[in-house]
Motif scaffolding. Structure first.
Motif, mmCIF file in Angstrom:
data_model
loop_
_atom_site.group_PDB
_atom_site.id
_atom_site.type_symbol
_atom_site.label_atom_id
_atom_site.label_comp_id
_atom_site.label_asym_id
_atom_site.label_seq_id
_atom_site.Cartn_x
_atom_site.Cartn_y
_atom_site.Cartn_z
ATOM 1 N N ARG A 14 1.801 8.239 5.138
ATOM 2 C CA ARG A 14 2.833 7.212 5.251
ATOM 3 C C ARG A 14 4.067 7.787 5.932
ATOM 4 N N LEU A 15 4.955 6.880 6.345
ATOM 5 C CA LEU A 15 6.265 7.315 6.816
ATOM 6 C C LEU A 15 7.065 7.820 5.623
ATOM 7 N N ALA A 16 7.863 8.830 5.841
ATOM 8 C CA ALA A 16 8.557 9.497 4.735
ATOM 9 C C ALA A 16 9.493 8.556 3.985
ATOM 10 N N ASP A 17 10.093 7.606 4.684
ATOM 11 C CA ASP A 17 11.068 6.736 4.032
ATOM 12 C C ASP A 17 10.454 5.423 3.536
ATOM 13 N N PHE A 18 9.130 5.315 3.602
ATOM 14 C CA PHE A 18 8.510 4.058 3.170
ATOM 15 C C PHE A 18 8.293 4.039 1.660
ATOM 16 N N VAL A 19 8.637 2.911 1.020
ATOM 17 C CA VAL A 19 8.386 2.670 -0.402
ATOM 18 C C VAL A 19 7.745 1.291 -0.522
ATOM 19 N N PRO A 20 6.609 1.165 -1.227
ATOM 20 C CA PRO A 20 6.000 -0.162 -1.404
ATOM 21 C C PRO A 20 7.013 -1.154 -1.975
ATOM 22 N N VAL A 21 7.085 -2.338 -1.390
ATOM 23 C CA VAL A 21 8.053 -3.359 -1.790
ATOM 24 C C VAL A 21 7.331 -4.676 -2.068
ATOM 25 N N VAL A 22 7.684 -5.308 -3.210
ATOM 26 C CA VAL A 22 7.121 -6.610 -3.557
ATOM 27 C C VAL A 22 8.146 -7.680 -3.203
ATOM 28 N N GLU A 23 7.825 -8.473 -2.199
ATOM 29 C CA GLU A 23 8.757 -9.507 -1.742
ATOM 30 C C GLU A 23 8.008 -10.811 -1.475
ATOM 31 N N SER B 187 -2.198 1.422 -8.297
ATOM 32 C CA SER B 187 -1.142 2.433 -8.196
ATOM 33 C C SER B 187 -0.106 2.260 -9.291
ATOM 34 N N GLN B 188 0.094 1.008 -9.742
ATOM 35 C CA GLN B 188 1.046 0.733 -10.810
ATOM 36 C C GLN B 188 0.412 0.904 -12.192
ATOM 37 N N LYS B 189 -0.866 1.315 -12.195
ATOM 38 C CA LYS B 189 -1.628 1.544 -13.432
ATOM 39 C C LYS B 189 -1.743 0.272 -14.288
ATOM 40 N N ARG B 190 -1.744 -0.897 -13.629
ATOM 41 C CA ARG B 190 -1.966 -2.158 -14.342
ATOM 42 C C ARG B 190 -3.446 -2.519 -14.370
ATOM 43 N N LEU B 191 -4.224 -1.863 -13.497
ATOM 44 C CA LEU B 191 -5.675 -2.065 -13.474
ATOM 45 C C LEU B 191 -6.392 -0.730 -13.621
ATOM 46 N N VAL B 192 -7.650 -0.810 -14.060
ATOM 47 C CA VAL B 192 -8.537 0.350 -14.141
ATOM 48 C C VAL B 192 -9.819 -0.006 -13.382
ATOM 49 N N ARG C 70 0.831 -1.214 0.000
ATOM 50 C CA ARG C 70 0.000 0.000 0.000
ATOM 51 C C ARG C 70 0.860 1.256 0.000
ATOM 52 N N ARG C 71 0.339 2.271 -0.619
ATOM 53 C CA ARG C 71 1.023 3.570 -0.643
ATOM 54 C C ARG C 71 1.056 4.217 0.736
ATOM 55 N N GLY C 72 0.199 3.760 1.595
ATOM 56 C CA GLY C 72 0.061 4.300 2.937
ATOM 57 C C GLY C 72 -1.332 3.964 3.424
ATOM 58 N N ILE C 73 -1.765 4.637 4.486
ATOM 59 C CA ILE C 73 -3.108 4.424 5.007
ATOM 60 C C ILE C 73 -3.958 5.648 4.690
ATOM 61 N N GLY C 74 -5.222 5.450 4.384
ATOM 62 C CA GLY C 74 -6.115 6.569 4.121
ATOM 63 C C GLY C 74 -6.272 7.441 5.358
ATOM 64 N N ARG C 75 -6.459 8.738 5.147
ATOM 65 C CA ARG C 75 -6.545 9.679 6.271
ATOM 66 C C ARG C 75 -7.687 9.317 7.215
#
Length: 631
Positions: A500-509, A556-561, A461-466
């Motif tokens: 989100r936290l400033a240093d967080f980047v979504p990671v696929v692992e 978010s990766q624009k692979r879906l609509v 996730r890009r982060g959590i909704g407000r």
């Protein structure tokens, strides 16, 4: 008289004293005006209501004079004039000396906060010259311990004029000690007279206790909440462009009939003065008064208003003579009141002055066992605005608006905003919100810790909704309050709806990569017959929460609509379908939904959702039952 004269520092002097001690005669000698304007007053030779006149001091400064009635039956009228006095002339007749109403008037002046003035011994011609020093000595004895103890005593004969020059010089000296009233505050004018002028309409008079009045000002009359507009102003009988606090003012109003205005109401800036039927008070009982029991019925005089109410003490069953206590007075009718207004209490029957005090809170009710109540009221009574504001702020478990803090603390926003901006213990943040600074680090830590765990659980996730952040941490808070805390968390960022936290980047692992491709392939394979969320979860056997994390990541990766919530297509399917529609419309012109459905070789549900998406993206335009391309 020039306008420059009128706009000098305002000064209002009042008279006080026993009936028939020469107050009105003295006033007429000083001003040239007989303030007994009512026929009944002139016929009976006594003052019944307030009288007003203006005069000039030796320096050339103009002053207003309020002449009050001395008879005990008209004390209510006398009290209505005291609130506007900067200084007083306590009048004592040489042939009678100190009398009951002299003492009661002095008590009233003291209780209502008058602290400057002098004493005038009148009717000097009615006694032998050698008697005058004895009169003065008895007056000095009576004034011992009062605010007039060290004030001048001037002897006059209003008939011959003897002593008037000395009186004017003494008044000049007193005038120099009078501080200006607050001309920058909001407008408050307790109404003491109402009349109508042919061709002009309703006119009110009163002492402007704070603020500045100008023609065309839009104000309100409280109680009643009547909206009115100032048509014109007069000070000392002269039309003026503005009037400032401390002046006697006649105000011509539009928007209200004379019958809807009366003494006891207040002309005020809109929304600044409340009409209340309960006041929290600090009361001083006169040493000469009887014990004031719980729930005793009393007359309350505040400004020009009068109401009947019952006294309720917070920490006792009765108030002893000479003592002070906190309590509340529940009124039988509403009056205009704000914090620190002074008031007078008179017994219900027979009517006489028993005490007075200050309003600490207007329109507020407390329970006797309320925790910290007496300490809070002591703080308010001290007049320490900062301490009161900090007390209320420390009681706030969430950031609050400056308006809400002002309401809780019982002050106007303008009174505390600068304090909140400048005080190092207060955080004044976005959207004019405030918070007690020592509380903020723990809240920031809570947000940071929560986001750290959230990112571990939801690495895609890009982060959590407000809104979800608020619901997870402080569901009873406003979103503004949550974002206040986020604003001060240095390593937390807000991107649109996401936090989100400033240093967080979504990671696929790990297993995430396989699950992502599994979901994507299932959606892509369904093409123009998209599957529901339930169908997809059943096909892929992925836990619901992980499934939606994957959907969010693919979006978010624009692979879906997204066609609508819960209905998704792959981006290649979207592009191919879009191109088919564009080509068909270019070749054939406007087409209906049914015709485009056939072109897409899809069911109606997909066709409707897909075409609405193209409309929203301004690729197509719906016109009736058909669609065309947006040129």
């Amino acid at each position: 008289m020039t306008l420059a004269d009128i706009y000098q520092r305002p000064l209002i002097i009042g008279t006080a004293g026993h009936i028939d001690h020469g107050k009105t005669t003295l006033t007429q000698r000083l001003t040239g005006v007989n303030t007994d304007r009512l026929p009944e007053e002139r016929a009976r030779g006594i003052s019944i209501d307030l009288g007003f006149a203006d005069f000039t001091l030796p320096s050339g400064q103009h002053a207003a004079l309020i002449d009050v009635p001395g008879h005990e039956r008209f004390i209510r009228n006398m009290v209505a004039g005291v609130h506007g006095m900067d200084a007083v002339m306590l009048v004592v007749a040489a042939d009678e000396g100190i009398m009951p109403q002299t003492r009661e008037h002095l008590d009233i002046l003291t209780l209502l906060g008058v602290s400057r003035g002098l004493t005038v011994i009148t009717k000097a011609d009615t006694v032998e010259p050698e008697w005058l020093p004895i009169v003065e000595e008895t007056v000095q004895e009576a004034l011992r311990g009062s605010f007039l103890e060290q004030a001048p005593i001037v002897t006059v004969d209003s008939v011959s004029g003897r002593g008037l020059v000395d009186l004017l010089n003494a008044l000049e000296t007193v005038a120099r000690t009078v501080p200006p009233r607050d001309a920058t505050g909001f407008v408050r004018l307790p109404i003491d007279r109402v009349f109508s002028v042919r061709g002009f309409g309703t006119v009110i008079t009163g002492t402007l206790v704070s603020g500045t009045l100008r023609p065309e000002d839009v104000l309100e009359v409280v109680p009643g909440d009547h909206s009115v507009r100032v048509r014109g102003l007069e000070v000392h009988g002269h039309k003026v462009d503005y009037a400032v606090a401390g002046q006697r003012v006649a105000v011509n109003l539009s928007g209200i009939d004379k019958d809807h205005v009366h003494r006891g109401q207040m002309l005020a800036a809109v929304g600044t003065v409340k009409s209340v039927d309960v006041i929290v008070v600090e009361v001083l009982l006169l040493a000469s008064s009887p014990i004031l029991e719980q729930r005793t019925r009393v007359h309350v005089h505040l400004g020009t208003a009068e109401a009947i109410g019952r006294v309720y003490w917070y920490d006792r069953e009765s108030l002893e003579p000479g003592d002070t206590a906190f309590g509340e007075i529940r009124l039988e009718s509403s009056i205009p009141a704000i914090r620190y207004d002074r008031f007078l209490i008179r017994s219900y029957s027979p009517v006489f002055t028993v005490g007075g005090g200050r309003v600490l809170e207007a329109g507020v009710h407390h329970k006797r066992k309320e925790a910290g109540l007496l300490g809070h009221l002591a703080l308010v009574a001290s007049g320490n605005t900062k301490a009161v504001v900090l007390e209320q702020l420390r009681a706030c478990d969430a950031p609050c608006s400056i308006e809400k803090l002002a309401e809780r603390a019982g002050y106007r926003v303008t009174e505390i905003e600068t304090l909140c901006q400048d005080d190092p213990e207060i955080v004044y943040g976005p959207d004019r919100q405030v918070f007690w600074k020592p509380y903020l680090p723990d809240l920031i830590s809570t947000v940071q810790h929560f986001l750290g765990e959230y990112h571990q659980d939801h690495p895609l996730r890009r982060g959590i909704g407000r809104e979800r952040l608020r619901d997870s941490l402080w569901p009873k808070w406003s979103l503004r309050s949550v974002l206040f805390v986020v604003h001060y968390a240095e390593n937390v960022v807000v991107e649109g709806e996401w936090v989100r936290l400033a240093d967080f980047v979504p990671v696929v692992e790990g297993a995430w990569a396989q699950e992502i491709e599994s979901v994507y392939q299932a959606i892509d394979a369904s093409a123009r017959k998209p599957l529901t969320v339930e169908q997809l979860i059943g096909m892929t056997s992925i836990h619901t929460e992980r499934f939606f994390d994957i959907i969010d990541y693919l979006l978010s990766q624009k692979r879906l609509v997204r066609l609508e919530e819960g209905i998704y297509i792959s981006t290649p399917v979207y592009i191919a379908s879009r191109d088919i529609v564009i080509e068909a419309l270019q070749e054939r012109g406007a087409l209906t939904t049914s015709e485009l459905r056939d072109v897409l070789e899809a069911n109606r549900r997909f066709a409707v959702l897909f075409l609405e998406l193209l409309d929203a993206l301004h690729i197509t335009r719906r016109q009736g039952e058909s669609r065309t391309l947006v040129s």
